[in-house]
Structures are given as C-alpha cells and as structure tokens.
Motif scaffolding. Structure first.
Motif, PDB file in Angstrom:
ATOM      1  N   ASP A   1      -8.863 -11.994  -3.726  1.00  0.00           N
ATOM      2  CA  ASP A   1      -8.456 -10.660  -3.266  1.00  0.00           C
ATOM      3  C   ASP A   1      -7.761 -10.745  -1.905  1.00  0.00           C
ATOM      4  OD1 ASP A   1      -9.462  -9.554  -5.521  1.00  0.00           O
ATOM      5  OD2 ASP A   1     -11.280  -8.716  -4.608  1.00  0.00           O
ATOM      6  N   ALA A   2      -8.300 -11.596  -1.032  1.00  0.00           N
ATOM      7  CA  ALA A   2      -7.684 -11.768   0.289  1.00  0.00           C
ATOM      8  C   ALA A   2      -6.270 -12.318   0.127  1.00  0.00           C
ATOM      9  CB  ALA A   2      -8.521 -12.711   1.151  1.00  0.00           C
ATOM     10  N   PHE A   3      -6.129 -13.271  -0.795  1.00  0.00           N
ATOM     11  CA  PHE A   3      -4.804 -13.837  -1.044  1.00  0.00           C
ATOM     12  C   PHE A   3      -3.844 -12.775  -1.565  1.00  0.00           C
ATOM     13  CE2 PHE A   3      -1.749 -15.525  -4.071  1.00  0.00           C
ATOM     14  CZ  PHE A   3      -1.006 -16.346  -3.236  1.00  0.00           C
ATOM     15  N   ALA A   4      -4.331 -11.952  -2.501  1.00  0.00           N
ATOM     16  CA  ALA A   4      -3.460 -10.924  -3.087  1.00  0.00           C
ATOM     17  C   ALA A   4      -2.952  -9.975  -2.002  1.00  0.00           C
ATOM     18  CB  ALA A   4      -4.208 -10.153  -4.170  1.00  0.00           C
ATOM     19  N   ALA A   5      -3.806  -9.657  -1.041  1.00  0.00           N
ATOM     20  CA  ALA A   5      -3.376  -8.775   0.056  1.00  0.00           C
ATOM     21  C   ALA A   5      -2.427  -9.517   1.003  1.00  0.00           C
ATOM     22  CB  ALA A   5      -4.588  -8.264   0.823  1.00  0.00           C
ATOM     23  N   ALA A   6      -2.729 -10.789   1.228  1.00  0.00           N
ATOM     24  CA  ALA A   6      -1.916 -11.586   2.157  1.00  0.00           C
ATOM     25  C   ALA A   6      -0.532 -11.899   1.597  1.00  0.00           C
ATOM     26  CB  ALA A   6      -2.634 -12.892   2.497  1.00  0.00           C
ATOM     27  N   ALA A   7      -0.319 -11.610   0.308  1.00  0.00           N
ATOM     28  CA  ALA A   7       0.980 -11.893  -0.310  1.00  0.00           C
ATOM     29  C   ALA A   7       2.080 -10.963   0.204  1.00  0.00           C
ATOM     30  CB  ALA A   7       0.871 -11.794  -1.830  1.00  0.00           C
ATOM     31  N   CYS A   8       1.714  -9.917   0.960  1.00  0.00           N
ATOM     32  CA  CYS A   8       2.699  -8.984   1.543  1.00  0.00           C
ATOM     33  C   CYS A   8       3.741  -9.767   2.331  1.00  0.00           C
ATOM     34  CB  CYS A   8       1.988  -7.998   2.465  1.00  0.00           C
ATOM     35  SG  CYS A   8       3.090  -7.072   3.547  1.00  0.00           S
ATOM     36  N   ILE A   9       5.025  -9.445   2.115  1.00  0.00           N
ATOM     37  CA  ILE A   9       6.097 -10.171   2.810  1.00  0.00           C
ATOM     38  C   ILE A   9       6.653  -9.381   3.991  1.00  0.00           C
ATOM     39  CG2 ILE A   9       6.744 -11.582   0.815  1.00  0.00           C
ATOM     40  CD1 ILE A   9       9.040  -9.639   0.265  1.00  0.00           C
TER      41      ILE A   9
ATOM     42  N   GLU B   1       3.248   1.487  -3.657  1.00  0.00           N
ATOM     43  CA  GLU B   1       2.805   0.478  -4.624  1.00  0.00           C
ATOM     44  C   GLU B   1       3.853   0.295  -5.723  1.00  0.00           C
ATOM     45  OE1 GLU B   1      -1.407  -0.086  -6.706  1.00  0.00           O
ATOM     46  OE2 GLU B   1      -0.156   1.340  -7.804  1.00  0.00           O
ATOM     47  N   ALA B   2       4.439   1.406  -6.153  1.00  0.00           N
ATOM     48  CA  ALA B   2       5.425   1.343  -7.236  1.00  0.00           C
ATOM     49  C   ALA B   2       6.647   0.519  -6.826  1.00  0.00           C
ATOM     50  CB  ALA B   2       5.854   2.755  -7.639  1.00  0.00           C
ATOM     51  N   GLU B   3       7.025   0.594  -5.552  1.00  0.00           N
ATOM     52  CA  GLU B   3       8.248  -0.091  -5.109  1.00  0.00           C
ATOM     53  C   GLU B   3       7.991  -1.435  -4.439  1.00  0.00           C
ATOM     54  OE1 GLU B   3      10.976   0.861  -6.133  1.00  0.00           O
ATOM     55  OE2 GLU B   3      10.632   2.967  -6.660  1.00  0.00           O
ATOM     56  N   CYS B   4       6.731  -1.770  -4.184  1.00  0.00           N
ATOM     57  CA  CYS B   4       6.452  -3.013  -3.455  1.00  0.00           C
ATOM     58  C   CYS B   4       6.901  -4.230  -4.263  1.00  0.00           C
ATOM     59  CB  CYS B   4       4.953  -3.135  -3.170  1.00  0.00           C
ATOM     60  SG  CYS B   4       4.519  -4.744  -2.446  1.00  0.00           S
ATOM     61  N   PRO B   5       7.751  -5.071  -3.705  1.00  0.00           N
ATOM     62  CA  PRO B   5       8.222  -6.228  -4.474  1.00  0.00           C
ATOM     63  C   PRO B   5       7.114  -7.241  -4.748  1.00  0.00           C
ATOM     64  CG  PRO B   5       9.034  -6.345  -2.205  1.00  0.00           C
ATOM     65  CD  PRO B   5       8.375  -5.003  -2.369  1.00  0.00           C
ATOM     66  N   LYS B   6       6.034  -7.192  -4.002  1.00  0.00           N
ATOM     67  CA  LYS B   6       4.921  -8.111  -4.249  1.00  0.00           C
ATOM     68  C   LYS B   6       3.763  -7.404  -4.938  1.00  0.00           C
ATOM     69  CE  LYS B   6       7.273 -11.267  -3.112  1.00  0.00           C
ATOM     70  NZ  LYS B   6       7.635 -12.411  -3.968  1.00  0.00           N
ATOM     71  N   GLU B   7       3.989  -6.155  -5.339  1.00  0.00           N
ATOM     72  CA  GLU B   7       2.998  -5.367  -6.075  1.00  0.00           C
ATOM     73  C   GLU B   7       1.642  -5.325  -5.377  1.00  0.00           C
ATOM     74  OE1 GLU B   7       4.017  -7.441  -9.909  1.00  0.00           O
ATOM     75  OE2 GLU B   7       4.443  -5.381 -10.527  1.00  0.00           O
ATOM     76  N   ILE B   8       1.681  -5.124  -4.061  1.00  0.00           N
ATOM     77  CA  ILE B   8       0.446  -4.957  -3.290  1.00  0.00           C
ATOM     78  C   ILE B   8      -0.222  -3.644  -3.738  1.00  0.00           C
ATOM     79  CG2 ILE B   8      -0.515  -4.663  -0.953  1.00  0.00           C
ATOM     80  CD1 ILE B   8       0.745  -7.423  -1.288  1.00  0.00           C
ATOM     81  N   SER B   9      -1.519  -3.719  -4.011  1.00  0.00           N
ATOM     82  CA  SER B   9      -2.215  -2.585  -4.616  1.00  0.00           C
ATOM     83  C   SER B   9      -2.590  -1.516  -3.581  1.00  0.00           C
ATOM     84  CB  SER B   9      -3.487  -3.102  -5.295  1.00  0.00           C
ATOM     85  OG  SER B   9      -4.354  -2.022  -5.577  1.00  0.00           O
ATOM     86  N   VAL B  10      -2.530  -0.239  -4.006  1.00  0.00           N
ATOM     87  CA  VAL B  10      -2.968   0.849  -3.125  1.00  0.00           C
ATOM     88  C   VAL B  10      -4.481   0.820  -2.911  1.00  0.00           C
ATOM     89  CG1 VAL B  10      -1.065   2.452  -3.534  1.00  0.00           C
ATOM     90  CG2 VAL B  10      -3.046   2.485  -5.057  1.00  0.00           C
ATOM     91  N   LEU B  11      -5.188   0.011  -3.692  1.00  0.00           N
ATOM     92  CA  LEU B  11      -6.623  -0.137  -3.427  1.00  0.00           C
ATOM     93  C   LEU B  11      -6.843  -0.628  -1.998  1.00  0.00           C
ATOM     94  CD1 LEU B  11      -7.865  -1.770  -6.751  1.00  0.00           C
ATOM     95  CD2 LEU B  11      -8.161   0.603  -5.982  1.00  0.00           C
ATOM     96  N   ASN B  12      -5.843  -1.346  -1.474  1.00  0.00           N
ATOM     97  CA  ASN B  12      -5.950  -1.794  -0.087  1.00  0.00           C
ATOM     98  C   ASN B  12      -5.979  -0.613   0.875  1.00  0.00           C
ATOM     99  OD1 ASN B  12      -5.937  -4.769  -0.257  1.00  0.00           O
ATOM    100  ND2 ASN B  12      -3.951  -4.431  -1.249  1.00  0.00           N
ATOM    101  N   ILE B  13      -5.254   0.460   0.528  1.00  0.00           N
ATOM    102  CA  ILE B  13      -5.260   1.638   1.398  1.00  0.00           C
ATOM    103  C   ILE B  13      -6.656   2.277   1.382  1.00  0.00           C
ATOM    104  CG2 ILE B  13      -4.290   3.934   1.783  1.00  0.00           C
ATOM    105  CD1 ILE B  13      -1.611   2.911   0.821  1.00  0.00           C
ATOM    106  N   ALA B  14      -7.273   2.309   0.196  1.00  0.00           N
ATOM    107  CA  ALA B  14      -8.640   2.834   0.113  1.00  0.00           C
ATOM    108  C   ALA B  14      -9.565   1.991   0.987  1.00  0.00           C
ATOM    109  CB  ALA B  14      -9.107   2.826  -1.341  1.00  0.00           C
ATOM    110  N   ARG B  15      -9.376   0.676   0.923  1.00  0.00           N
ATOM    111  CA  ARG B  15     -10.216  -0.202   1.742  1.00  0.00           C
ATOM    112  C   ARG B  15      -9.962   0.040   3.227  1.00  0.00           C
ATOM    113  NH1 ARG B  15      -8.912  -4.738  -0.282  1.00  0.00           N
ATOM    114  NH2 ARG B  15     -10.603  -5.045  -1.763  1.00  0.00           N
ATOM    115  N   LEU B  16      -8.692   0.224   3.568  1.00  0.00           N
ATOM    116  CA  LEU B  16      -8.342   0.489   4.969  1.00  0.00           C
ATOM    117  C   LEU B  16      -9.042   1.759   5.453  1.00  0.00           C
ATOM    118  CD1 LEU B  16      -6.514   0.065   7.544  1.00  0.00           C
ATOM    119  CD2 LEU B  16      -4.831   1.475   6.392  1.00  0.00           C
TER     120      LEU B  16
END
Lengths: 656, 253
Positions: free
Chosen positions: B157-165, B226-241
C-alpha cells in the motif's frame, strides 16, 4: 601516467584505512564552506542532502522544473547490494568480482571494492528513508537476479526502483532546503566553470526561464550530471539529458576518460519510424523469466505464436548455457545484432527479436496451483494464475509495452532490440572522485570509474548513491580541510566576469547564425553517424570516416543552424542548440577513443578484434589502461592510467 | 496492430510569458502516423513552425517514459489526454482519427502559473514536500534494512501511494484546483511505514498548512483527480489523509 591516488594497503582495507586517516572539517568551519552541486539525480540529490546534513552550505542546480525529475527516476529493475539475505553465497568480494569481470577488466579495483563495501549501507539508508522496497510475506526484503551474476542480490520496488530511490533522496534534499542548508536552483543549467588560481571556484548558470546568466561561488564544485548517451540522438535517456556541464569542464582542463565505452542495452522497444524521438527500455529484470528467441528459419513471417517450439532458436540459451538469458548486456546485445544481421530478425523492420513470457506464465501458474492447494485445475486456470504472478512482478513494464506498441505482451511475445542506455566513460576521477581540476569532483554516471567497459544491471543506482551518500562526504572533507582559510570570493572577481563573458558570447554567436536547418535535424544526423560507426560494432575504417563526417557536421552546424526566439526568455530551442553543439564535439572524441583502442572489450566491439566464435578479444598487454583525454586547442592529447589487478586475475570473460 | 496516417487540426494555447495574455492558435498537422506519441506529433509541428520562421510551442517533457512527471498539457479537456492511467508522453496517436480537431491547453490552477505556452510552474509541490514530506534520517544513521519487518500488505500500500509522479494532473482535473490527492499520496506513503511513525502527526499538519498557503482549493469529493491520475493513485488516500489530519489535530498537545 596518471596517478589515481589509491591508498596503500590490502584491497579490503584501503577504504577503512582511508576513512580513518582522512582530514576532517570541524562543524564551525563547515558552516562557512560553500559547495556547488550540479545535477539532482541519485548522485546529486544524495550528495547535496548528505553534505547539507553535515552542515555545509550547498547550492544545488538542475535543468528540470524540480529535482525529482532527474533521469535516475526512470531506472526500473533494481539496485545491487552484497547483503547475502538469500544465503546464496554472496559477499562483498563476490559483488566486487562480478563487477570487475562484468566490466571486462577495465575498471579500477580499489574503487569497485569500495563500491561493494558501501552497497549494504545504501539499502539500510533507503529503508530508513521510507523507500518501499518489495517485501516477502514475512515482512523482509525481497531480492531478484540480474544479468551477469549467479546470486540474488538485487533489491527492487516493482519496476520503479529508480523512482523510489530518487524520491527518497529528493525528500532528504527537500528537507535540507527547508532547514536552509541547501539552496535549490531548478530550471537552471550550468554553462561555464570558474577557475581561480587553478581551483574550481564556481559556475556560471543560465536561468532557463529568464535566460539570464548568474554567477555562483563555491569552495568546491560537484558535477552529478549523468551520462552522454544522447550523443546517439536515439537512446533511453531523457530528452534533456546532456553532456554540457561535463563538456564545459573538459574544455577547461578536466580529462575525459574512456568516452567510447558506451552501453547498448539489449531489451528495448524497437524503433517504429523516422518520427521516433527516444527509445524505451524494458527492464533487464524481464530476462529473469522471459526467454529470448528468433525463428530458426531466415525471414520467417509467421506470427510468433504460430511458430512451433522446435522451429525456434533460443540463441542465448544455445550459445551461453551457463548464464542463458542472463548473460551481461554487451553479450546479449551483440548476440541480438548478430541474429538480425544474419536475417533472422522479426517484426516489420526485421530489427527485433522476441522476448517471450509464455513459459514463465505456465511455470508460475503451476507453482500457484500447488501453493494454493487447488488440486488439478484446467490449463486456462493455470494460465490465468500465471498471468497474475507475472503481473505482480512486471505489471507496469507490460503496461508500458502495450501503451507504446498497442500489443498485449501477456498474449504475444514482446519485440525487443538493443538501444543506447548508459555511458561507462565520463570525467576522469581519482580515488577521491576528484577530476584533474583541483576542487572539481564528478559523481555517478558523470564519472568513469566503476564499470570498466561494461556495466552490470542494477549497478548504476548503486554507484550513484554510493558516491553521493557514502564516498563524497568523506573525500570532499579531505580537500575542504585545506580551504577553511579561503573566504568567499566575490563574484565580481575577474575570473567570474571572464567566464560569464565567454558564456554570453557563445549564446550570442549561436542565436545570430540564423541559418536554415533546425537543431533537431543536426542532432539526428549526428546520432546516425555515431550509431552506424561507433555503436554496437566499430572498425578503424568506419571510425576514420565518422571523424571526418562529424567535423564536417560541426562546420555546417555553426554556419547554418536556425534558432528561433530570443536570448532573454524561455527558449528551449536555444537550450537544445547549446547541448547539441557540445554533443558534436564529444562525438568526435568518442570516435577517436574507439579508433585508438585496438581491441574489443565490453561495450567496445572492434570488428577486427574478435575470437573465432565472435566474442570480444581483449588485448591486456597493450590496452589495460584508462584512456584519459586532455583537450588542447581543438585537439586532444591522450594520457594513460594503467590498471593493476592485484586480486582478480584477468581472463577471457566466459559466460558459456 | 493496423497502423494508419492522419491529418489533424490542433488548437493550441499560446502565451509568451506569465505576464502576457494568452490565446488559442490553430495549426494543421499532416501525415501523422498512428505509431507516434502525442509529443512526437508536437515535435513534428514544431519542426514545421521553425522551418517557416515561426516560434515552436513550449512544453515540459523529459523522460518520455511516463515516470518523471514533467509532461503536462490538458488535451481535449482532460489532463494528459484521453487514455486512462497514461501520461501525455505515453499517449499515442492511435487514440485519434483522421480529421480530428484536438485542443491543447496548459494545466490551469492559480498555484501553477504559466511560464510559457503549455509550461507551468509546479514548484508549489516541492514546497509542500519541504513542509514535511520526508522521514528525518541523516545519512549514516540507519539500522540494518531487515531489522524491522514490514507486513507485505502495508509495504504494498505504501508503494502504491509512493508511485505518485508529482505531475499535478490531480490539480488540473479538479474544479477547485485541490492538491489533496498529491498530498494524501505522500502522507499515506510515509504514514503506512513504521519509519514514518515518529513524525506522523506534525507531517500531516504541516503539509496541509503549506498546501493551503500555496492557494490550492479544497476537496469536495468529486474524484476527478483519481479518474485523471496517470498513476491511478486511489482517493482512498484522501480518506486516510483526512483521518490522519483529524487524529493529529484532535490529539495535539
């Protein structure tokens, strides 16, 4: 003969002894010393962050809009470290030995041993920064294999290892920016070095947004500016990657070493047409599980899935049974070229070979069947299970392939062909990473020291971070300890004025040519000359022709290039023109170096020097040296650093 | 894969610098191959413009492999164009057909001022990272990499979030120009790892404060990011934030 200032003592004690006796700078003095770091890839970011943490005043420069964009970010496969977490016989010595052998015995033993020693610290440091490396279910770090080795020592973060390592270093850098120890200059390009009394004392940088020239003082200057692969026009480098900073210091007296040692990576997506602007690498890690083949018949136009097993030639497995698909990059690239030149190539251009995952998907599918205790399941289920595993390991690479080619690599084999990827040559540095100009250092791909004539996979990230985190913090102190009495030199010093004038005159000259041909067209022509005659295979005759052609191109460039726009504004064409002008000069030196080296080694393959079965034929008696070139007027003089192998006995590299 | 050639009309935003007014200009581009990338098509147009004595279109780009995050552009109203999970540099011309009119604009947000044509400044993102997007560990202080096991799921999960470019498409996609997806990806990446624990609370508070200071808008949960993110970062991260922020501010001493 050049002196690399290698410390005395046995190989495994040199670095320890050096660290124990090197001069130190006390904390109060560190605050007064300024350091310029050019480039913010792995080497630059890690150096700037580490030096800032130590208390030095650092100024860091990058041409991109943020330090996080540097091209280290595109490294996919992984980073080596001699942790031996897999209990498979790895050690500092093994990593050292593999790197020396992989480099075809043209790297410096002492540097490589130090690299292997600090490799383990890098992993620890990155984990502490929060780099999300791949892990096993037990929570421990995962490893995979890479070319040229028989142990699993490569740490990775899916296919985005470079990205995660760079973000780790970038975050450490930004933390220092926040603390005020590092000042960051993005969208700036170094265009001149300032030398005062024989020492590097600053740079002239161009603000790429306004076009203004700026003067920056430093007690020392570190170039972490990457490699020069874009001399070939088409390469896997980023569009902006360039040799300009390194070339400016070369013109000012820094020697350039082994420029002809360039790496052609075997697994890239083939060229699709004249419009191609860059090439995309498919990580070497794909050779772990993928099998490389061509049809056994020449000009076989059948679709790959229609060619039965017995009519395929898995040529790497055939020629190199011991290492198979995991032979080093230079060997794999030449073998692909050999097959394509002989008429066995595939795809529309016939300049490609297949990288096939069908067998791996079946193997992983069956392993999952037994791991999950599913009993006997249908072949479709096994294929689906196998695809899941492959997706987890290589998903982003497969997606990238599909986006570029429009083909689904889970269903049809990928088409790959070698492409320029890395440059082992670079600025000559001694053991302390210092160039032949006092106070000027080169780190990472910008220097030449660790990879000899061929770099092993997953070693570039290791070297960049080793230099930045663990080498320069020690070696730079040895120089700066003598500089504590040097006050900051005001930038109205005549040397700064002169350097800025030179930079300004050159820019004015470029923009006033107002010719007919675009910068891009010159770059393409240069790339074609270098690729055809100084690429995967070279000959004395071809190299001599190339030198003439490059010289003629240089004349034409300086009389007919067209650069639109003005100087005092954002002008990417002007930026590019300056870089291409430097690439042209480098191109000539590369050919000269390749011509002078009458042997084949690593990535340097001279057609005249090969074994009867087509392998590289080294000449240790006459060429076991580093060729370091000094620029004199518009010509070059060769200096040599002889390579003494105290521990490893050079032999014909065999991966059979 | 069938390849084809097409003629296109491009409506492109031109703006000399941050201070001058911008406007659209229309260009014809002929014989575009479906195998080209979108940026290679712009390269072709730029070569034509230069040859005719005009000024090429300025745009940011570097790796052209979809990982550096430098390329931007809003193509036909969508950051990074029509393909899901794809940066502009990886968008290929087979996404278009002969005769298409394509509109190309810069990322638009107050916090991302235009530098020239399609180039914008995203240095606000660097300043948000400076506010706390790191783990404070000086070089040389680390324990052995395997000293602290991390559950695979958490590491993944940490990796998936860290994939943000850090490209800023989330901001460009959002009607409020909110940077919540970018900030949440970094907060999540570091909050999920044990190494990030000591600075967990101050990190989220400081990064949010900087985000507000930069002039990014607030999040109203439209999920356009989330819809436009080229790395498909999930909005679940916003909930976590949001949870992290609430936790940090309610329990602050």
């Amino acid at each position: 003969m050049l002196d690399a200032k290698i410390p005395q003592g046995s190989l495994s004690e040199k670095w320890t002894k050096y660290k124990g006796s090197v001069k130190l700078v006390n904390p109060a003095n560190k605050r007064k010393l300024e350091i310029i770091v050019v480039g913010t890839g792995l080497a630059g970011s890690s150096a700037a962050a580490s030096l800032g943490e130590m208390g030095y005043k650092v100024k860091a420069f990058c041409f991109q809009d943020s330090p996080r964009r540097a091209h280290s970010i595109a490294a996919q496969g992984g980073i080596n470290a001699a942790k031996n977490y897999q209990n498979d016989g790895d050690s500092t010595y093994r990593l050292f030995y593999d790197t020396i052998k992989g480099g075809d015995y043209r790297a410096r033993e002492a540097n490589v041993h130090r690299l292997a020693e600090v490799s383990t610290n890098i992993i620890d440091q990155c984990v502490a920064q929060g780099v999300p490396f791949a892990r096993e279910y037990g929570g421990l770090l995962s490893n995979r294999s890479f070319g040229g080795t028989q142990v699993q020592r490569t740490f990775y973060a899916a296919g985005q290892t470079g990205q995660q390592l760079l973000i780790g270093a970038y975050q450490a850098l930004e933390r220092q920016v926040a603390l005020g120890t590092v000042e960051m200059f993005a969208r700036h390009e170094m265009v001149e070095l300032v030398i005062i009394d024989g020492k590097a004392r600053g740079i002239i940088a161009r603000n790429l947004v306004t076009g203004e020239l700026e003067r920056h003082f430093g007690h020392a200057v570190l170039l972490c500016t990457g490699g020069y692969g874009n001399v070939f026009y088409l390469s896997t480098n980023a569009m902006g990657s360039n040799v300009t900073a390194a070339w400016k210091v070369h013109r000012k007296g820094a020697y350039f070493a082994n420029p002809c040692f360039t790496q052609i990576h075997p697994t890239c997506i083939p060229v699709s047409g004249d419009h191609q602007s860059k090439l995309t690498l498919m990580s070497e890690s794909l050779r772990n599980d993928g099998r490389i083949w061509v049809p056994a018949k020449q000009s076989d136009n059948r679709a790959p899935n229609e060619i039965p097993e017995e009519e395929r030639d898995y040529y790497l497995e055939r020629r190199y049974p011991a290492f198979g698909n995991l032979v080093p990059r230079d060997v794999a690239s030449r073998a692909a070229k050999e097959r394509c030149d002989a008429g066995y190539g595939v795809g529309t251009s016939k300049q490609a070979v297949y990288l096939d995952y069908a067998a791996a998907i079946q193997r992983y599918g069956k392993a999952e069947e037994s791991k999950r205790n599913l009993g006997s399941v249908s072949s479709e289920t096994i294929t689906a299970l196998g695809k899941e595993v492959v997706k987890e390991k290589y998903g982003n690479l497969f997606d990238m392939y599909e986006k570029i080619t429009g083909e689904n690599p889970y269903e049809v084999p990928m088409r790959i062909y070698p492409a320029v990827h890395y440059t082992m040559g670079g600025l000559w540095v001694d053991y302390e990473l210092k160039t032949t100009i006092d106070g000027l250092y080169a780190l990472g791909e910008a220097n030449f020291s660790d990879h000899g004539a061929n770099r092993l996979g997953a070693s570039a990230l290791m070297q960049g971070l080793a230099d930045g985190y663990f080498v320069i913090p020690y070696t730079l102190g040895n120089y700066l300890a003598e500089e504590i009495r040097t006050n900051n030199i005001p930038t109205d010093h005549p040397a700064f004025v002169e350097a800025e004038k030179n930079a300004s005159e050159r820019i004015n000259k470029l923009i006033s040519i107002k010719g007919k041909q675009t910068v891009e067209s010159f770059h393409k022509r240069l790339g074609k000359i270098i690729w055809d005659k100084c690429g995967m295979a070279r000959s004395a005759e071809g190299l001599k022709q190339a030198i003439e052609e490059v010289r003629a191109l240089k004349k034409e460039f300086w009389s007919d290039v067209r650069i639109p726009g003005g100087i005092n504004e954002m002008n990417p064409e002007l930026d590019k023109a300056g870089r291409v002008a430097d690439f042209i000069e480098l191109g000539e030196l590369m050919c000269l170096d390749a011509l002078e080296r009458n042997e084949s080694c690593g990535g340097h393959f001279r057609e005249e020097y090969q074994t009867p079965d087509g392998e590289a034929l080294r000449d240790d008696e006459n060429y076991m040296y580093v060729a370091a070139w000094e620029m004199k007027e518009e010509n070059w003089q060769l200096h040599k650093e002889s390579l003494n192998y105290e521990i490893v006995k050079p032999s014909q590299r065999s991966y059979k | 894969m069938q390849h084809y050639s097409m003629n296109l009309k491009l409506k492109v935003w031109r703006q000399r610098n941050a201070n001058e007014q911008g406007h659209f200009e229309t260009y014809d581009v002929e014989n575009v191959s479906s195998e080209m990338s979108f940026l290679e098509m712009i390269d072709v147009l730029n070569e034509q413009l230069i040859s005719k004595g005009g000024e090429p279109i300025a745009f940011d780009h570097d790796c052209r492999e979809g990982i550096c995050g430098m390329c931007s552009m809003v193509i036909d109203g969508r950051p990074h164009g029509p393909w899901k999970g794809t940066t502009t540099c990886q968008l290929h011309m087979r996404a278009f057909k002969d005769g298409d009119m394509i509109t190309v604009e810069p990322f638009r947000a107050n916090a991302f001022p235009v530098i020239k044509d399609l180039m914008v400044s995203r240095s606000a993102f660097d300043r948000i990272i400076q506010a706390g997007g790191y783990i404070s560990v000086n070089t040389g202080n680390a324990v052995d990499g395997n000293a602290l096991p991390i559950e695979k799921d958490k590491a993944d999960d940490a990796f998936a979030a860290a994939a943000c470019i850090g490209c800023g498409a989330c901001v460009a996609a959002c009607k409020n120009a909110s940077a919540m997806l970018f900030v949440s990806a970094k907060v999540s990446h570091l909050a999920l790892l044990p190494q990030g624990e000591p600075e967990r609370k101050q990190r989220v508070v400081n990064m949010i404060a900087q985000m507000d200071k930069e002039g990014f808008g607030s999040c109203t949960n439209t999920y356009a990011c989330e819809a436009e993110c080229p790395k498909e970062i999930s909005v679940l991260n916003i909930a976590r934030l949001n949870r992290e922020y609430l936790d940090a501010t309610l329990s602050a001493d």
